[in-house]
Design an enzyme around this catalytic site. Structure first.
Site, short mmCIF file in Angstrom:
data_model
loop_
_atom_site.label_atom_id
_atom_site.label_comp_id
_atom_site.label_asym_id
_atom_site.label_seq_id
_atom_site.Cartn_x
_atom_site.Cartn_y
_atom_site.Cartn_z
N GLU A 105 0.85 -1.21 0.00
CA GLU A 105 0.00 0.00 0.00
C GLU A 105 0.88 1.25 0.00
OE1 GLU A 105 -2.62 1.40 -0.54
OE2 GLU A 105 -4.39 0.50 0.36
N ASP A 106 0.32 2.33 -0.51
CA ASP A 106 1.06 3.59 -0.46
C ASP A 106 0.86 4.29 0.88
OD1 ASP A 106 -1.59 3.85 -1.24
OD2 ASP A 106 -1.28 5.71 -2.32
N ASP A 109 -4.38 5.44 6.24
CA ASP A 109 -4.91 6.67 6.83
C ASP A 109 -5.89 6.25 7.93
OD1 ASP A 109 -5.78 9.29 7.09
OD2 ASP A 109 -6.14 9.62 4.98
N LYS A 137 -0.15 7.20 8.51
CA LYS A 137 -0.62 8.44 9.12
C LYS A 137 -1.47 8.06 10.34
CE LYS A 137 -2.11 11.86 6.21
NZ LYS A 137 -3.16 12.58 5.44
N PHE A 158 -2.18 16.80 4.26
CA PHE A 158 -2.65 16.24 3.00
C PHE A 158 -1.46 16.09 2.06
CE2 PHE A 158 -4.65 15.54 -0.97
CZ PHE A 158 -5.80 14.86 -0.65
N ARG A 171 0.14 12.37 -9.06
CA ARG A 171 0.67 11.02 -8.84
C ARG A 171 2.07 10.86 -9.41
NH1 ARG A 171 -3.65 7.70 -7.12
NH2 ARG A 171 -5.67 8.08 -8.08
#
Ligand code: PRP
Length: 188
Positions: A105-106, A109, A137, A158, A171
């Site tokens: 995963e990037d 959250d 995060k 963000f 991206r």
């Protein structure tokens, strides 16, 4: 050369440079290669955000791996908030029954996307299931997610770049940056 000048103008600060990211990816690749030595490893990437990370991480891994790609989207949320309702847009191409699976995963959250995916993939009977995320995060977490490989813990800002988007843009930046708040607070 890619023209990203107008994208960069929307960046308030570089949070992680290209060098920092590449160094971390190399370290994660070494750890994963050592931990899974002698085993069959399948990397399952979650599109679209994890595409650059997956591409770099798989090449930093020195043991044989298979890859598969899923695409999911949360729906009912907003451009900056996920809703927890997850829809599978692209499923696995091959069976993972009996495979050692590492989800790539990037960012984690709220954790809602992975919470859903982990349950879904467990139902496919893998030999083991672990999680690798470039960014974590924790300030925004709503469900606990056991992270086996974590690149960076980041503050509640963000972020965009290196796969991460706002409105499908940014991206293709090679670094992770903080988006200027005016970009997502003012009307387009
Ligand atoms: C991002 C990211 C994770 C998810 C994390 O995907 O790639 O999959 O959000 O958020 P959560 O922990 O709050 O669930 P997104 O839905 O933005 O899709 P994308 O990867 O196509 O940009």
């Amino acid at each position: 050369m890619t023209r990203t000048a107008d994208l960069i103008a929307d960046v308030a600060a570089v949070l992680l440079s290209e060098d920092q990211i590449q160094e971390k990816v190399a370290e994660l690749g070494r750890r994963i290669s050592a931990d899974y030595a002698g085993r069959e490893l399948t990397l399952v990437s979650v599109l679209k955000g994890s595409l650059p990370f997956m591409a770099d991480l798989m090449r930093a891994i020195t043991i044989p791996v298979q890859i598969d790609l899923m695409e999911v989207s949360s729906y009912g949320g907003t451009a900056t908030e996920s809703s927890g309702l997850v829809r599978i847009l692209k499923d696995l191409s091959s069976s993972i029954d009996g495979h050692h699976v590492l989800i790539v995963e990037d960012i984690i959250d709220t954790g809602l996307t992975l919470n859903y995916l982990v349950r879904y993939l467990r139902g496919k009977n893998p030999a083991s299931l672990r999680i690798c995320t470039l960014l974590d995060k924790p300030a925004r977490r709503l469900v606990e997610i056991p992270i086996d490989y974590r690149g960076f813990e980041i503050p509640d800002q963000f972020v965009i770049g290196y796969g991460l988007d706002y409105g499908e843009r940014y991206r293709n930046l090679r670094f992770v940056g903080v988006l200027r708040p005016e970009v997502y607070t003012s009307p387009a």
